[in-house]
Enzyme design. Sequence first.
Site, PDB file in Angstrom:
ATOM      1  N   LYS A  67       1.034  -1.448   0.211  1.00 45.83           N
ATOM      2  CA  LYS A  67      -0.251   0.100  -0.162  1.00 45.83           C
ATOM      3  C   LYS A  67       1.000   1.166  -0.163  1.00 45.83           C
ATOM      4  O   LYS A  67       0.613   1.836  -0.166  1.00 45.83           O
ATOM      5  CB  LYS A  67      -1.094   0.510   0.623  1.00 45.83           C
ATOM      6  CG  LYS A  67      -1.878  -1.647   1.772  1.00 45.83           C
ATOM      7  CD  LYS A  67      -2.706  -1.159   2.843  1.00 45.83           C
ATOM      8  CE  LYS A  67      -2.895  -1.707   3.282  1.00 45.83           C
ATOM      9  NZ  LYS A  67      -4.061  -1.990   4.528  1.00 45.83           N
ATOM     10  N   GLU A 133       7.564   2.317  -5.978  1.00 45.47           N
ATOM     11  CA  GLU A 133       7.835   1.659  -4.520  1.00 45.47           C
ATOM     12  C   GLU A 133       7.854   2.965  -3.683  1.00 45.47           C
ATOM     13  O   GLU A 133       8.580   4.571  -4.272  1.00 45.47           O
ATOM     14  CB  GLU A 133       8.776   1.216  -4.612  1.00 45.47           C
ATOM     15  CG  GLU A 133       9.313  -0.031  -3.297  1.00 45.47           C
ATOM     16  CD  GLU A 133       8.363  -0.291  -2.853  1.00 45.47           C
ATOM     17  OE1 GLU A 133       7.237  -0.303  -2.480  1.00 45.47           O
ATOM     18  OE2 GLU A 133       8.545  -1.298  -2.028  1.00 45.47           O
ATOM     19  N   ASP A 134       7.653   2.590  -2.041  1.00 44.55           N
ATOM     20  CA  ASP A 134       7.667   4.064  -1.799  1.00 44.55           C
ATOM     21  C   ASP A 134       8.809   3.786  -1.097  1.00 44.55           C
ATOM     22  O   ASP A 134       9.678   4.960  -1.652  1.00 44.55           O
ATOM     23  CB  ASP A 134       6.745   3.688  -0.907  1.00 44.55           C
ATOM     24  CG  ASP A 134       6.679   2.553   0.217  1.00 44.55           C
ATOM     25  OD1 ASP A 134       7.397   1.665   0.081  1.00 44.55           O
ATOM     26  OD2 ASP A 134       5.519   2.624   1.559  1.00 44.55           O
ATOM     27  N   ILE A 136      13.189   1.842  -0.338  1.00 43.43           N
ATOM     28  CA  ILE A 136      13.938   0.651  -1.222  1.00 43.43           C
ATOM     29  C   ILE A 136      14.362   1.018   0.443  1.00 43.43           C
ATOM     30  O   ILE A 136      15.467   1.893   0.645  1.00 43.43           O
ATOM     31  CB  ILE A 136      14.767   0.747  -1.803  1.00 43.43           C
ATOM     32  CG1 ILE A 136      14.853   1.113  -2.940  1.00 43.43           C
ATOM     33  CG2 ILE A 136      15.650  -0.633  -1.644  1.00 43.43           C
ATOM     34  CD1 ILE A 136      13.497   0.150  -3.856  1.00 43.43           C
ATOM     35  N   ASP A 137      14.251  -0.107   1.468  1.00 46.72           N
ATOM     36  CA  ASP A 137      15.212  -0.187   2.806  1.00 46.72           C
ATOM     37  C   ASP A 137      15.900  -0.971   2.808  1.00 46.72           C
ATOM     38  O   ASP A 137      17.690  -1.089   2.667  1.00 46.72           O
ATOM     39  CB  ASP A 137      13.502  -0.136   3.941  1.00 46.72           C
ATOM     40  CG  ASP A 137      14.727  -0.232   5.133  1.00 46.72           C
ATOM     41  OD1 ASP A 137      16.058  -0.641   5.468  1.00 46.72           O
ATOM     42  OD2 ASP A 137      13.810   0.538   6.131  1.00 46.72           O
ATOM     43  N   GLY A 139      16.251  -3.561   0.612  1.00 51.17           N
ATOM     44  CA  GLY A 139      16.154  -3.700  -0.694  1.00 51.17           C
ATOM     45  C   GLY A 139      15.600  -4.991  -0.996  1.00 51.17           C
ATOM     46  O   GLY A 139      15.731  -5.637  -2.722  1.00 51.17           O
ATOM     47  N   PHE A 186      13.037   4.817  11.155  1.00 50.27           N
ATOM     48  CA  PHE A 186      11.914   4.724  10.804  1.00 50.27           C
ATOM     49  C   PHE A 186      10.631   6.250  10.131  1.00 50.27           C
ATOM     50  O   PHE A 186      11.098   6.562  11.070  1.00 50.27           O
ATOM     51  CB  PHE A 186      11.021   3.660  11.924  1.00 50.27           C
ATOM     52  CG  PHE A 186      10.192   2.523  11.129  1.00 50.27           C
ATOM     53  CD1 PHE A 186      10.052   2.018  10.688  1.00 50.27           C
ATOM     54  CD2 PHE A 186       8.815   3.693  11.140  1.00 50.27           C
ATOM     55  CE1 PHE A 186       9.534   1.192   9.307  1.00 50.27           C
ATOM     56  CE2 PHE A 186       7.411   2.740  10.026  1.00 50.27           C
ATOM     57  CZ  PHE A 186       7.678   1.534  10.221  1.00 50.27           C
ATOM     58  N   ARG A 199      -0.430   6.838   7.172  1.00 49.52           N
ATOM     59  CA  ARG A 199      -0.869   6.970   5.648  1.00 49.52           C
ATOM     60  C   ARG A 199      -1.345   8.591   5.480  1.00 49.52           C
ATOM     61  O   ARG A 199      -1.311   7.995   4.639  1.00 49.52           O
ATOM     62  CB  ARG A 199      -1.779   6.159   5.688  1.00 49.52           C
ATOM     63  CG  ARG A 199      -0.176   4.582   5.005  1.00 49.52           C
ATOM     64  CD  ARG A 199      -1.456   3.210   4.545  1.00 49.52           C
ATOM     65  NE  ARG A 199      -1.158   1.830   5.082  1.00 49.52           N
ATOM     66  CZ  ARG A 199       0.587   1.284   4.288  1.00 49.52           C
ATOM     67  NH1 ARG A 199       0.779   1.839   3.403  1.00 49.52           N
ATOM     68  NH2 ARG A 199       0.307   0.008   4.521  1.00 49.52           N
TER      69      ARG A 199
HETATM   70  N1  HPA Z   1       8.927   3.471   7.165  1.00 57.81           N
HETATM   71  C1  HPA Z   1       7.857   2.658   6.458  1.00 57.81           C
HETATM   72  N2  HPA Z   1       7.860   1.804   5.459  1.00 57.81           N
HETATM   73  C2  HPA Z   1       8.616   0.842   5.441  1.00 57.81           C
HETATM   74  C3  HPA Z   1      10.691   1.728   6.448  1.00 57.81           C
HETATM   75  C4  HPA Z   1      10.184   3.431   7.377  1.00 57.81           C
HETATM   76  O1  HPA Z   1      10.934   3.841   7.487  1.00 57.81           O
HETATM   77  N3  HPA Z   1      11.513   0.790   5.925  1.00 57.81           N
HETATM   78  C5  HPA Z   1      11.069   0.464   4.326  1.00 57.81           C
HETATM   79  N4  HPA Z   1       9.529   0.060   4.802  1.00 57.81           N
HETATM   80 MG    MG Z   2       6.676  -0.498   1.334  1.00 60.67          MG
END
Ligand code: HPA
Ligand code: MG
Length: 219
Positions: A67, A133-134, A136-137, A139, A186, A199
Amino acid sequence: MDPKDWIDITEESFNYKLEHFNIPMHYQEDVSSILIPHGLILDRIEKLAKMIISQYNDRLVVCCVLKGGHQFFADLVNFLKNFTNKEGKNLPIALDFIRVKSYENESSTGTVNISMTEKELAGLKGKDVLIVEDIIDTGRTMVALLEHLKSYELKSVKVASLFIKKTPLSNGFIPDYVGFSVPNLFIVGYCLDYNDHFRDLNHVCAISETGRIKYMNES
Ligand code: HPA
Ligand code: MG
């Protein structure tokens, strides 16, 4: 994309006070600072859209990773419709959606769940696909998704992510288009969630200890 081509957000340089912007009452206590105000996010997406369109010359399938990617996707597509490519043409844009879930509380669960039927995936054959995508953490989610798409013979596949996190846990994956790099915190807002909360916050913010505890999942 080369790191010099995206905006690097650091904890020191981008740390707006909450009282300088409008934060919904129900989140006042739950965030500690604003990292990226909504207006700046939109300005950056406009530029990404211009870059993206200039690199295509055919119908483009823009695929939203739900989402979290929804808000970026909606704003990006709006800008994509307004720009023309190198030949001065507007491009036809098709929209697609995929649900990928791997996060619980603040960590990746390690299992990546992809919701697209075989028929939907087969429909992407021969197409130019842009995955939206929102963030990439680590990956891992994106690498798993791209691996999954390999067998469906797309004409091309590129990834646009609004954020990339500067984390030592990164597997090195770098998207084709990036809006901002963000500190290893985060973050929430602009459709990024913490257990499905935040959100509906416009700005990208750092979550506070109060927020972290209030919305923590028990299980
Ligand atoms: N916030 C929200 N969703 C996430 C994050 C974050 O920092 N990293 C990966 N998904
Ligand atoms: Mg996500």
